[in-house]
Structure formats: structure tokens, C-alpha cells
Design a protein around this motif. Structure first.
Motif, PDB file in Angstrom:
ATOM      1  N   ALA A 114      76.471   4.330  34.850  1.00  0.00           N
ATOM      2  CA  ALA A 114      76.915   3.815  36.147  1.00  0.00           C
ATOM      3  C   ALA A 114      78.240   3.082  36.059  1.00  0.00           C
ATOM      4  CB  ALA A 114      75.843   2.884  36.725  1.00  0.00           C
ATOM      5  N   VAL A 115      78.572   2.536  34.892  1.00  0.00           N
ATOM      6  CA  VAL A 115      79.826   1.784  34.761  1.00  0.00           C
ATOM      7  C   VAL A 115      80.969   2.675  34.287  1.00  0.00           C
ATOM      8  CG1 VAL A 115      78.557  -0.334  34.279  1.00  0.00           C
ATOM      9  CG2 VAL A 115      79.383   1.056  32.369  1.00  0.00           C
ATOM     10  N   GLU A 116      80.694   3.956  34.044  1.00  0.00           N
ATOM     11  CA  GLU A 116      81.733   4.874  33.607  1.00  0.00           C
ATOM     12  C   GLU A 116      82.492   5.444  34.806  1.00  0.00           C
ATOM     13  OE1 GLU A 116      82.506   5.239  30.544  1.00  0.00           O
ATOM     14  OE2 GLU A 116      80.740   4.533  29.455  1.00  0.00           O
ATOM     15  N   VAL A 117      83.627   6.030  34.537  1.00  0.00           N
ATOM     16  CA  VAL A 117      84.393   6.702  35.583  1.00  0.00           C
ATOM     17  C   VAL A 117      83.527   7.806  36.198  1.00  0.00           C
ATOM     18  CG1 VAL A 117      86.434   8.105  36.059  1.00  0.00           C
ATOM     19  CG2 VAL A 117      86.586   6.192  34.447  1.00  0.00           C
ATOM     20  N   ALA A 118      83.473   7.875  37.505  1.00  0.00           N
ATOM     21  CA  ALA A 118      82.671   8.849  38.260  1.00  0.00           C
ATOM     22  C   ALA A 118      81.176   8.591  38.130  1.00  0.00           C
ATOM     23  CB  ALA A 118      82.979  10.283  37.829  1.00  0.00           C
ATOM     24  N   GLY A 119      80.775   7.498  37.464  1.00  0.00           N
ATOM     25  CA  GLY A 119      79.369   7.139  37.383  1.00  0.00           C
ATOM     26  C   GLY A 119      78.510   8.104  36.594  1.00  0.00           C
ATOM     27  N   SER A 120      79.096   8.847  35.658  1.00  0.00           N
ATOM     28  CA  SER A 120      78.323   9.797  34.856  1.00  0.00           C
ATOM     29  C   SER A 120      78.937   9.909  33.464  1.00  0.00           C
ATOM     30  CB  SER A 120      78.283  11.171  35.524  1.00  0.00           C
ATOM     31  OG  SER A 120      79.552  11.808  35.423  1.00  0.00           O
ATOM     32  N   TRP A 121      78.202  10.580  32.572  1.00  0.00           N
ATOM     33  CA  TRP A 121      78.706  10.744  31.196  1.00  0.00           C
ATOM     34  C   TRP A 121      79.761  11.837  31.099  1.00  0.00           C
ATOM     35  CZ3 TRP A 121      77.810   6.595  28.889  1.00  0.00           C
ATOM     36  CH2 TRP A 121      76.569   5.968  28.836  1.00  0.00           C
ATOM     37  N   ARG A 122      79.830  12.725  32.059  1.00  0.00           N
ATOM     38  CA  ARG A 122      80.828  13.809  32.076  1.00  0.00           C
ATOM     39  C   ARG A 122      80.864  14.560  30.739  1.00  0.00           C
ATOM     40  NH1 ARG A 122      86.442  11.657  34.211  1.00  0.00           N
ATOM     41  NH2 ARG A 122      86.057   9.963  32.733  1.00  0.00           N
ATOM     42  N   SER A 123      79.710  15.037  30.306  1.00  0.00           N
ATOM     43  CA  SER A 123      79.612  15.709  29.003  1.00  0.00           C
ATOM     44  C   SER A 123      80.472  16.970  28.937  1.00  0.00           C
ATOM     45  CB  SER A 123      78.151  16.062  28.709  1.00  0.00           C
ATOM     46  OG  SER A 123      77.369  14.889  28.601  1.00  0.00           O
ATOM     47  N   ALA A 124      80.464  17.763  30.019  1.00  0.00           N
ATOM     48  CA  ALA A 124      81.267  18.987  30.016  1.00  0.00           C
ATOM     49  C   ALA A 124      82.746  18.666  29.880  1.00  0.00           C
ATOM     50  CB  ALA A 124      81.009  19.782  31.297  1.00  0.00           C
ATOM     51  N   GLU A 125      83.213  17.649  30.609  1.00  0.00           N
ATOM     52  CA  GLU A 125      84.616  17.253  30.523  1.00  0.00           C
ATOM     53  C   GLU A 125      84.970  16.723  29.131  1.00  0.00           C
ATOM     54  OE1 GLU A 125      82.533  16.519  32.885  1.00  0.00           O
ATOM     55  OE2 GLU A 125      83.468  16.388  34.889  1.00  0.00           O
ATOM     56  N   THR A 126      83.996  16.027  28.499  1.00  0.00           N
ATOM     57  CA  THR A 126      84.236  15.498  27.154  1.00  0.00           C
ATOM     58  C   THR A 126      84.578  16.616  26.182  1.00  0.00           C
ATOM     59  OG1 THR A 126      82.757  13.602  27.485  1.00  0.00           O
ATOM     60  CG2 THR A 126      83.172  14.289  25.207  1.00  0.00           C
ATOM     61  N   PHE A 127      83.741  17.638  26.141  1.00  0.00           N
ATOM     62  CA  PHE A 127      83.975  18.729  25.197  1.00  0.00           C
ATOM     63  C   PHE A 127      85.152  19.594  25.617  1.00  0.00           C
ATOM     64  CE2 PHE A 127      79.492  17.704  24.334  1.00  0.00           C
ATOM     65  CZ  PHE A 127      79.600  17.461  22.966  1.00  0.00           C
ATOM     66  N   LEU A 128      85.425  19.669  26.920  1.00  0.00           N
ATOM     67  CA  LEU A 128      86.581  20.433  27.385  1.00  0.00           C
ATOM     68  C   LEU A 128      87.876  19.783  26.913  1.00  0.00           C
ATOM     69  CD1 LEU A 128      87.884  22.665  29.074  1.00  0.00           C
ATOM     70  CD2 LEU A 128      87.717  21.153  31.067  1.00  0.00           C
ATOM     71  N   VAL A 129      88.025  18.466  27.139  1.00  0.00           N
ATOM     72  CA  VAL A 129      89.256  17.777  26.740  1.00  0.00           C
ATOM     73  C   VAL A 129      89.425  17.785  25.223  1.00  0.00           C
ATOM     74  CG1 VAL A 129      90.492  15.581  26.757  1.00  0.00           C
ATOM     75  CG2 VAL A 129      89.259  16.328  28.806  1.00  0.00           C
ATOM     76  N   LEU A 130      88.352  17.462  24.495  1.00  0.00           N
ATOM     77  CA  LEU A 130      88.444  17.491  23.033  1.00  0.00           C
ATOM     78  C   LEU A 130      88.761  18.901  22.533  1.00  0.00           C
ATOM     79  CD1 LEU A 130      85.459  15.170  22.017  1.00  0.00           C
ATOM     80  CD2 LEU A 130      87.898  14.618  21.996  1.00  0.00           C
TER      81      LEU A 130
END
Length: 284
Positions: free
Chosen positions: A229-245
Motif C-alpha cells: 500500500a505504501v509503494e507507487v501505485a499501491g502494488s508490488w508491480r512484479s511484471a514491471e520489476t522484471f520488465l525494467v530489469l
């Protein structure tokens, strides 16, 4: 065409020797782990300070997985950078270049040793951290899989960048040119406090680089879902994590071989001697 396994075997042997040297050198281990140990002490004092909006999760608990993500980035980038710069200066790289298949063996050895030390340092910090801090755990198979994938993809994203910088910087005294920007990125990547608390333009800068996503990926593996809840967009954004990395890994793996070949072509006895002479001139 038959694959020549000799450089590969030599690289694996070299990597094993380097890892053994690191693990049996108290001064090297202490120097590498000292920043994490200092951070752990600070985190212990923050165990009673809850993160606003994250339920019963303390700031110290939030910082543990973030610290592990930062360590992966630091080990991958600065590990490759420092080895390449130092071993260009002492002639190790030149000797490797003179041997058939020597550069392949050399780079494989450095890659293996850097990766192994990143895993070892992660375990050394993570195990006591799981025992000390509440609400931090690897409670499911999915959590373990996420953690391992973040570590692997994170190293693929950062080690090639370290190799690129190591091929660019020839003087060990200039490694601060990479260290200072990295410290600035750590400060704005949500390692010590949720990035959502920063001004919007700093959030955007932090999210461009791998450090933020490594910290986020580690938090998603080790913290309760309520913490998202305290993260950007209120989620872990797992797909975005692996996409950016993954994008950083592709960019680095595409650029690193070009820069390393260029560096190897320029290595000569005279360049090593000139580098050493310049270092001696700068010594107090």
C-alpha cells in the motif's frame, strides 16, 4: 564446429579460486560487509518505528529486503567495475589477453566470482535479518522463487553495466566517478524509506534505474502484502520489476562485449606501465 572447453574450464577454475580467496580473507569479507553491518545496526534501532500506512510493519523490517536489493546492485555493478579497473592496472588483464582463450576464461571467472559473492553476501545479511525483524519472511515457495529470480535478473542487469564502466575507467582513483552517482541513486530509490514519500520528479528518476526495482522485488518476496500500500501505485508491480530489469540486462549485455573488446585491443605493456606511473605520481 567443436566448442573449445579449455577457456570455459579455466574460467570456472579461476572463479572458484577467486571465491575461495574472498571467503578466506577476513579483511576482504569485513570490508565488503561493513556497510551492511552498519545498516543492520541502524535498522535494529528502527524496529519500533512503524511505516505509515503499512500496518504493523516497522521501518527496520522494510529496510531489510531493500538492503538486500541494494547489495545485489552494488555487488554486481561495483564488483565488476572494481575488478576490471584494478586488474587492468596490475597487468592481470594484459596477461589474460596474451593467452589463447585467456580473455574468455578471465571474464567468465570474474563473472562467476562476482555472482557467487553476491549470493553469499545476501545470505549472510538475510539469515540474521529474518531472525531479528518481525513481519519479514520467506513463507512460501512463491516467495523463494521471486527472491531467486530477482537476484538472478538483478545480477544480469547490473554486472554488464559494471563491465561497461570498468572498460571505460582506467584509473582506480576515478572509481569515485561511479560511486558518487550510485550513492545518489540509492538515496532516491526507496531503500531507506518508501519512494512514494519523495517528490514526483525524484520518483521518476529513481524508477529509471535498477536499484529501485531490485529493492521492490525483494520487498515483494519478503514483506506482507499489506506493505504494498505504501509503494507507487499501491502494488508490488512484479511484471514491471522484471520488465525494467530485463531491459537493463539486454542493454548491458549488448554493450558490454563491444566495450570489453575495445578495452582488450588497447591493452599493452606500455599502457599498463603508463597507468602504474600515473598512480605513483598521484600517491602522497
Amino acid at each position: 564446429m567443436n566448442l573449445d572447453w579449455t577457456p570455459i574450464r579455466a574460467g570456472i577454475n579461476r572463479g572458484g579460486i577467486l571465491v575461495k580467496q574472498s571467503l578466506t580473507s577476513p579483511s576482504e569479507m569485513f570490508g565488503s560487509l561493513f556497510p551492511s553491518l552498519i545498516a543492520m545496526v541502524v535498522m535494529i534501532f528502527l524496529r519500533d518505528t512503524d511505516v505509515a500506512g503499512a500496518g504493523p510493519v516497522s521501518l527496520g523490517s522494510m529496510m531489510l529486503p531493500s538492503l538486500l536489493g541494494m547489495n545485489i546492485a552494488f555487488s554486481g555493478l561495483m564488483g565488476m567495475l572494481s575488478v576490471l579497473v584494478m586488474e587492468r592496472t596490475d597487468g592481470t588483464l594484459l596477461r589474460a589477453k596474451a593467452i589463447p582463450g585467456g580473455m574468455t576464461a578471465y571474464l567468465l571467472g570474474v563473472t562467476l566470482s562476482t555472482s557467487a559473492w553476491a549470493f553469499v553476501s545476501t545470505v549472510i545479511v538475510m539469515v540474521p535479518g529474518l531472525l531479528i525483524f518481525d513481519n519479514v519472511a520467506l513463507a512460501s515457495v512463491g516467495s523463494w522463487v521471486t527472491l531467486l529470480l530477482v537476484v538472478i535478473v538483478g545480477l544480469l542487469a547490473t554486472m554488464p553495466l559494471g563491465a561497461v564502466l570498468g572498460a571505460t575507467i582506467s584509473n582506480p582513483r576515478n572509481m569515485g566517478l561511479a560511486m558518487l552517482p550510485m550513492m545518489g541513486l540509492i538515496a532516491i530509490s526507496g531503500i531507506f524509506y518508501p519512494i512514494a514519500a519523495l517528490p514526483g520528479w525524484l520518483q521518476w528518476i529513481g524508477q529509471v534505474f535498477p536499484i529501485y526495482w531490485l529493492g521492490l522485488g525483494m520487498r515483494s518476496a519478503m514483506l506482507p502484502d499489506a506493505m504494498s500500500a505504501v509503494e507507487v501505485a499501491g502494488s508490488w508491480r512484479s511484471a514491471e520489476t522484471f520488465l525494467v530489469l530485463g531491459v537493463w540486462a539486454i542493454l548491458g549485455l549488448g554493450l558490454a562485449p563491444v566495450m570489453l573488446r575495445r578495452m582488450a585491443r588497447r591493452e599493452s605493456g606500455s599502457s599498463v606501465a603508463a597507468r602504474r606511473a600515473k598512480m605513483m605520481e598521484n600517491m602522497p
